[in-house]
Structures are given as structure tokens and as C-alpha cells.
Design a protein around this motif. Sequence first.
Motif, PDB file in Angstrom:
ATOM      1  N   ARG A 173       0.782  -1.141  -0.067  1.00  0.00           N
ATOM      2  CA  ARG A 173       0.177   0.132   0.095  1.00  0.00           C
ATOM      3  C   ARG A 173       0.866   1.119   0.080  1.00  0.00           C
ATOM      4  O   ARG A 173       0.660   2.041  -0.603  1.00  0.00           O
ATOM      5  CB  ARG A 173      -0.840   0.220   1.272  1.00  0.00           C
ATOM      6  CG  ARG A 173      -2.006  -0.983   1.181  1.00  0.00           C
ATOM      7  CD  ARG A 173      -3.216  -0.676   2.112  1.00  0.00           C
ATOM      8  NE  ARG A 173      -2.553  -0.394   3.514  1.00  0.00           N
ATOM      9  CZ  ARG A 173      -2.630  -1.207   4.439  1.00  0.00           C
ATOM     10  NH1 ARG A 173      -3.094  -2.392   4.143  1.00  0.00           N
ATOM     11  NH2 ARG A 173      -1.980  -1.118   5.769  1.00  0.00           N
ATOM     12  N   ASP A 174       1.862   1.243   0.841  1.00  0.00           N
ATOM     13  CA  ASP A 174       2.664   2.389   0.887  1.00  0.00           C
ATOM     14  C   ASP A 174       3.519   2.718  -0.242  1.00  0.00           C
ATOM     15  O   ASP A 174       3.669   4.005  -0.742  1.00  0.00           O
ATOM     16  CB  ASP A 174       3.868   2.300   1.943  1.00  0.00           C
ATOM     17  CG  ASP A 174       3.071   2.466   3.420  1.00  0.00           C
ATOM     18  OD1 ASP A 174       2.001   2.809   3.581  1.00  0.00           O
ATOM     19  OD2 ASP A 174       3.721   1.778   4.436  1.00  0.00           O
ATOM     20  N   TRP A 175       3.949   1.501  -1.058  1.00  0.00           N
ATOM     21  CA  TRP A 175       4.737   1.622  -2.456  1.00  0.00           C
ATOM     22  C   TRP A 175       3.941   2.141  -3.484  1.00  0.00           C
ATOM     23  O   TRP A 175       4.324   3.037  -4.251  1.00  0.00           O
ATOM     24  CB  TRP A 175       5.140   0.400  -2.642  1.00  0.00           C
ATOM     25  CG  TRP A 175       5.769   0.247  -4.078  1.00  0.00           C
ATOM     26  CD1 TRP A 175       6.994   0.722  -4.393  1.00  0.00           C
ATOM     27  CD2 TRP A 175       5.151  -0.039  -5.506  1.00  0.00           C
ATOM     28  NE1 TRP A 175       7.264   0.526  -5.756  1.00  0.00           N
ATOM     29  CE2 TRP A 175       6.077   0.151  -6.385  1.00  0.00           C
ATOM     30  CE3 TRP A 175       3.722  -0.616  -5.632  1.00  0.00           C
ATOM     31  CZ2 TRP A 175       5.865  -0.139  -7.775  1.00  0.00           C
ATOM     32  CZ3 TRP A 175       3.685  -0.871  -6.822  1.00  0.00           C
ATOM     33  CH2 TRP A 175       4.535  -0.498  -7.978  1.00  0.00           C
ATOM     34  N   PHE A 176       2.359   1.812  -3.468  1.00  0.00           N
ATOM     35  CA  PHE A 176       1.429   2.159  -4.655  1.00  0.00           C
ATOM     36  C   PHE A 176       1.200   3.569  -4.156  1.00  0.00           C
ATOM     37  O   PHE A 176       1.159   4.350  -5.119  1.00  0.00           O
ATOM     38  CB  PHE A 176       0.292   1.093  -4.392  1.00  0.00           C
ATOM     39  CG  PHE A 176      -0.588   1.610  -5.423  1.00  0.00           C
ATOM     40  CD1 PHE A 176      -0.461   1.126  -6.911  1.00  0.00           C
ATOM     41  CD2 PHE A 176      -1.738   2.222  -5.403  1.00  0.00           C
ATOM     42  CE1 PHE A 176      -1.203   1.631  -7.932  1.00  0.00           C
ATOM     43  CE2 PHE A 176      -2.695   2.705  -6.500  1.00  0.00           C
ATOM     44  CZ  PHE A 176      -2.252   2.188  -7.906  1.00  0.00           C
ATOM     45  N   ARG A 177       1.124   4.084  -2.955  1.00  0.00           N
ATOM     46  CA  ARG A 177       0.791   5.383  -2.648  1.00  0.00           C
ATOM     47  C   ARG A 177       1.858   6.254  -2.967  1.00  0.00           C
ATOM     48  O   ARG A 177       1.848   7.310  -3.429  1.00  0.00           O
ATOM     49  CB  ARG A 177       0.612   5.420  -1.129  1.00  0.00           C
ATOM     50  CG  ARG A 177       0.362   6.976  -0.592  1.00  0.00           C
ATOM     51  CD  ARG A 177      -0.103   6.851   0.802  1.00  0.00           C
ATOM     52  NE  ARG A 177      -0.089   8.218   1.355  1.00  0.00           N
ATOM     53  CZ  ARG A 177      -0.493   8.587   2.540  1.00  0.00           C
ATOM     54  NH1 ARG A 177      -0.673   7.588   3.672  1.00  0.00           N
ATOM     55  NH2 ARG A 177      -0.345   9.720   3.062  1.00  0.00           N
ATOM     56  N   GLU A 178       3.327   6.064  -2.849  1.00  0.00           N
ATOM     57  CA  GLU A 178       4.198   6.528  -3.094  1.00  0.00           C
ATOM     58  C   GLU A 178       4.377   6.963  -4.547  1.00  0.00           C
ATOM     59  O   GLU A 178       4.656   7.928  -5.143  1.00  0.00           O
ATOM     60  CB  GLU A 178       5.588   6.306  -2.632  1.00  0.00           C
ATOM     61  CG  GLU A 178       5.800   6.100  -0.949  1.00  0.00           C
ATOM     62  CD  GLU A 178       7.061   5.542  -0.649  1.00  0.00           C
ATOM     63  OE1 GLU A 178       7.777   4.932  -1.399  1.00  0.00           O
ATOM     64  OE2 GLU A 178       7.416   5.544   0.832  1.00  0.00           O
ATOM     65  N   LEU A 179       4.024   5.730  -5.487  1.00  0.00           N
ATOM     66  CA  LEU A 179       4.022   5.653  -6.901  1.00  0.00           C
ATOM     67  C   LEU A 179       2.894   6.707  -7.288  1.00  0.00           C
ATOM     68  O   LEU A 179       3.239   7.537  -8.231  1.00  0.00           O
ATOM     69  CB  LEU A 179       3.750   4.350  -7.174  1.00  0.00           C
ATOM     70  CG  LEU A 179       3.693   4.176  -8.818  1.00  0.00           C
ATOM     71  CD1 LEU A 179       4.995   4.764  -9.596  1.00  0.00           C
ATOM     72  CD2 LEU A 179       3.098   2.953  -9.384  1.00  0.00           C
ATOM     73  N   VAL A 180       1.855   6.679  -6.822  1.00  0.00           N
ATOM     74  CA  VAL A 180       0.693   7.646  -7.230  1.00  0.00           C
ATOM     75  C   VAL A 180       1.312   8.952  -6.865  1.00  0.00           C
ATOM     76  O   VAL A 180       0.979  10.100  -7.608  1.00  0.00           O
ATOM     77  CB  VAL A 180      -0.710   7.433  -6.568  1.00  0.00           C
ATOM     78  CG1 VAL A 180      -1.502   8.463  -6.703  1.00  0.00           C
ATOM     79  CG2 VAL A 180      -0.976   5.871  -7.050  1.00  0.00           C
ATOM     80  N   GLU A 181       1.984   9.352  -5.903  1.00  0.00           N
ATOM     81  CA  GLU A 181       2.265  10.701  -5.378  1.00  0.00           C
ATOM     82  C   GLU A 181       3.293  10.995  -6.504  1.00  0.00           C
ATOM     83  O   GLU A 181       3.408  12.192  -6.712  1.00  0.00           O
ATOM     84  CB  GLU A 181       2.845  10.824  -3.832  1.00  0.00           C
ATOM     85  CG  GLU A 181       1.648  10.687  -2.873  1.00  0.00           C
ATOM     86  CD  GLU A 181       2.191  10.568  -1.451  1.00  0.00           C
ATOM     87  OE1 GLU A 181       3.297  10.440  -1.505  1.00  0.00           O
ATOM     88  OE2 GLU A 181       1.441  10.589  -0.501  1.00  0.00           O
ATOM     89  N   ILE A 182       4.268  10.282  -6.651  1.00  0.00           N
ATOM     90  CA  ILE A 182       5.204  10.622  -7.851  1.00  0.00           C
ATOM     91  C   ILE A 182       4.609  11.007  -9.179  1.00  0.00           C
ATOM     92  O   ILE A 182       4.941  11.994  -9.658  1.00  0.00           O
ATOM     93  CB  ILE A 182       6.445   9.221  -7.941  1.00  0.00           C
ATOM     94  CG1 ILE A 182       7.247   9.451  -6.580  1.00  0.00           C
ATOM     95  CG2 ILE A 182       7.239   9.613  -8.996  1.00  0.00           C
ATOM     96  CD1 ILE A 182       8.060   7.822  -6.784  1.00  0.00           C
ATOM     97  N   LEU A 183       3.739  10.266  -9.457  1.00  0.00           N
ATOM     98  CA  LEU A 183       3.124  10.514 -10.753  1.00  0.00           C
ATOM     99  C   LEU A 183       2.324  11.899 -10.674  1.00  0.00           C
ATOM    100  O   LEU A 183       2.208  12.587 -11.492  1.00  0.00           O
ATOM    101  CB  LEU A 183       2.166   9.252 -11.122  1.00  0.00           C
ATOM    102  CG  LEU A 183       2.612   8.159 -11.644  1.00  0.00           C
ATOM    103  CD1 LEU A 183       1.447   7.001 -11.742  1.00  0.00           C
ATOM    104  CD2 LEU A 183       3.510   8.117 -12.695  1.00  0.00           C
ATOM    105  N   PHE A 184       1.805  12.100  -9.470  1.00  0.00           N
ATOM    106  CA  PHE A 184       0.979  13.432  -9.432  1.00  0.00           C
ATOM    107  C   PHE A 184       2.089  14.492  -9.607  1.00  0.00           C
ATOM    108  O   PHE A 184       1.569  15.579 -10.012  1.00  0.00           O
ATOM    109  CB  PHE A 184       0.319  13.200  -7.677  1.00  0.00           C
ATOM    110  CG  PHE A 184      -0.354  14.661  -7.615  1.00  0.00           C
ATOM    111  CD1 PHE A 184      -1.592  15.055  -8.152  1.00  0.00           C
ATOM    112  CD2 PHE A 184       0.166  15.528  -6.826  1.00  0.00           C
ATOM    113  CE1 PHE A 184      -2.374  16.042  -7.772  1.00  0.00           C
ATOM    114  CE2 PHE A 184      -0.545  16.596  -6.416  1.00  0.00           C
ATOM    115  CZ  PHE A 184      -1.686  16.772  -6.865  1.00  0.00           C
ATOM    116  N   GLN A 185       3.110  14.488  -8.697  1.00  0.00           N
ATOM    117  CA  GLN A 185       4.064  15.498  -8.914  1.00  0.00           C
ATOM    118  C   GLN A 185       4.773  15.606 -10.331  1.00  0.00           C
ATOM    119  O   GLN A 185       4.935  16.633 -10.767  1.00  0.00           O
ATOM    120  CB  GLN A 185       5.213  15.135  -7.903  1.00  0.00           C
ATOM    121  CG  GLN A 185       4.826  15.229  -6.259  1.00  0.00           C
ATOM    122  CD  GLN A 185       4.461  16.610  -5.997  1.00  0.00           C
ATOM    123  OE1 GLN A 185       4.819  17.487  -6.389  1.00  0.00           O
ATOM    124  NE2 GLN A 185       3.588  16.742  -5.053  1.00  0.00           N
TER     125      GLN A 185
END
Length: 336
Positions: free
Chosen positions: A166-178
Motif C-alpha cells: 500500500r505504501d509503495w503504491f501510494r508513493e508511486l501515485v504521489e510521484i506520478l502526481f508530482q
Amino acid sequence: MEFESLHEVLRSLYDEMMPLCSQMSGVARGIAGLGALFYVAYRVWQALSRAEPIDVYPLLRPFAIGICVMFFPIIVLGTINGVLSPIVTGTHSMLEGQTLDLHKLQAQKDQLEKEALLRNPETAFLSSNEEFDKKLDELGWSPSDIASMAGMYVERASYNLEKQIRDWFRELVEILFQAAALVIDTIRTFFLIVLSILGPIAFAISVWDGFQSNLTQWISRYIGVYLWLPVADLFSCMLAKIQGLMVEQDIEKLSDPSFIPDGSNTVYIIFMLIGIVGYFTIPTVTSWIIQSGGMGNFNRNLSQSVRKAGSIAGAGVGALAGNAAGQVKGQLLTKK
């Protein structure tokens, strides 16, 4: 490098590229001077041929544009950027305020989630090493206790693996957002640099007859692209406010001693995905803020003219076909 520092690099890049405008001023002055000569001569000769007095005021337009071309970085870019920069500063301060509140609420939520897990004896060992060791000490070495130990290790490993995913996917989505925000900022900087460097040429061409709308088109496009950043900040501010409201609801639920969190961030990830898609609608939203007449009216009038011409042509073809049919019918009757 962090994403914020990359945005600062793009802003400094725009400032570093602005001196290149002066290199285009020489070519632009030549184009504007030749256009002003034809512009003034055409109207003076037209007035003399009609024996009318010469209207001097419209003849000042090419000279005013020429002054803008000569001092383009100061008069044009300096004025527009000076007027619009407070908008950028205001929206960015709004975003910083919302982001700061969101970080505070998120820290409070994380602490309450940890306390809620510790309140439940069945899940306390999953989030706390002390509780895990304490529960192991309570077990003995009987076959049932060994099976319980193995189950605890498996359950804890499964919990940690699920949390890491969950944390990895959340970080991935945050990176894509940025990354989406960085893409918009990079394209915006590129457009502004091109419009700024070639701006004197656009102003010089607008001196010529038939290209007067080029001036208003350049100004509207420059302002529209410049406003991409304030609109993006407002969009990010809205997302931060939504996330803050969701975190406040979670905090209210976690304040209940009987509530046990599941640890999922599904809603948060969904809003991040919405934000990624929403960033690419910023150019469309900005086009609603600043518009100018010109090509839009021309295209609309052209389409209307084409439709009218088609209707007239269709009516003409129908009339000719009717006349031809009437003549053939008359000839047949005459032969009979």
C-alpha cells in the motif's frame, strides 16, 4: 533533487532566457519599420486621392508598436509579468497554507491510527514490536503454542507485506502526481520562453495590414499560458482541502475508542489519480479565463459563409435541374 527545487529551476530558466529577446529586436525593428512605411504611405495616398484631410491619430499605431518592439523586455514583458505576478504569489500562498494544514492533520491521524491498533489486543502485536515480544513471552513450547507462534509470524509478515505494498503504491501515485505538475510547469515555461523571445517579431508583424489581430492573439496567449501556474496552484489547493476534510473525518472516527481502522488508503489514492488527470485540463480551464477576438470570429464567419454558399449552390443546382427537366418534357410533348 526534490520536485519543488525542479520548479525553482524552471523559474530561473525563464529569467536566464529573457536577455535573448534583445537579439530579436534588430530584426523586429526592420520588419516593423518597413511595415510602418507601407502603413502610413497607403493611408496618406488614399486620403490625398480622395481629397480628404489626413487623420493623424490612426497613423500613430505603428510608432507605438515600434516603441514596444525597441523596449520589449521592459515595456511589454515587464508590464505583463508585473501585473500577473501578484496572482501567482497569492495562489501559491493559498496552496502553502492548505498543504501545511494537511501535513498537521496527517501527522495527527497517523498517531491516532497507531493508538487505535494498540487498543485492540488482537492487532496490537502487528504494529508494535514490544507487544509482539510480550505476546511471544506469554506462549510456551507446547505444540499448540508453537502453532500460535507460527501463525503470529505469518500474520505479522502478511500485515507488513500488505502495508509495504500500500505504501509503495501510494508513493508511486504521489510521484506520478508530482510528475504531472512538473510536466505542466515545463510546458508552460517552454511556451513562455518561445513567446517572449519571438514576441518582438510578433509585434513587428502586427504593424502590417491584415495582421493586426496578431498583437491581441500574442497577448492573450502569453497571459493564458502565464496563468497555467495559478490555476494549477488553485487545483492543488482544492485537492489539499478535500484531503484535509477526509483526514478530519478519519480523525473523528479514530477518536472513538471502539473504532478499529483497516489501514487502507483507497480514497486517498483515488483522489490522487483524479488529480493526475485533472492537471492536464489546466490549459482548457485557462482558455476560459482570457480570450480575444480574431481567429475565432473569422473561423465562425467563414463557416457561416461556407454554409450559405452551399445553400445557394444547392438551390441553384435544384433550379437548373428543374429547368432542364421542364425543357425535356416540353420537347417530348411537341414531338407527340
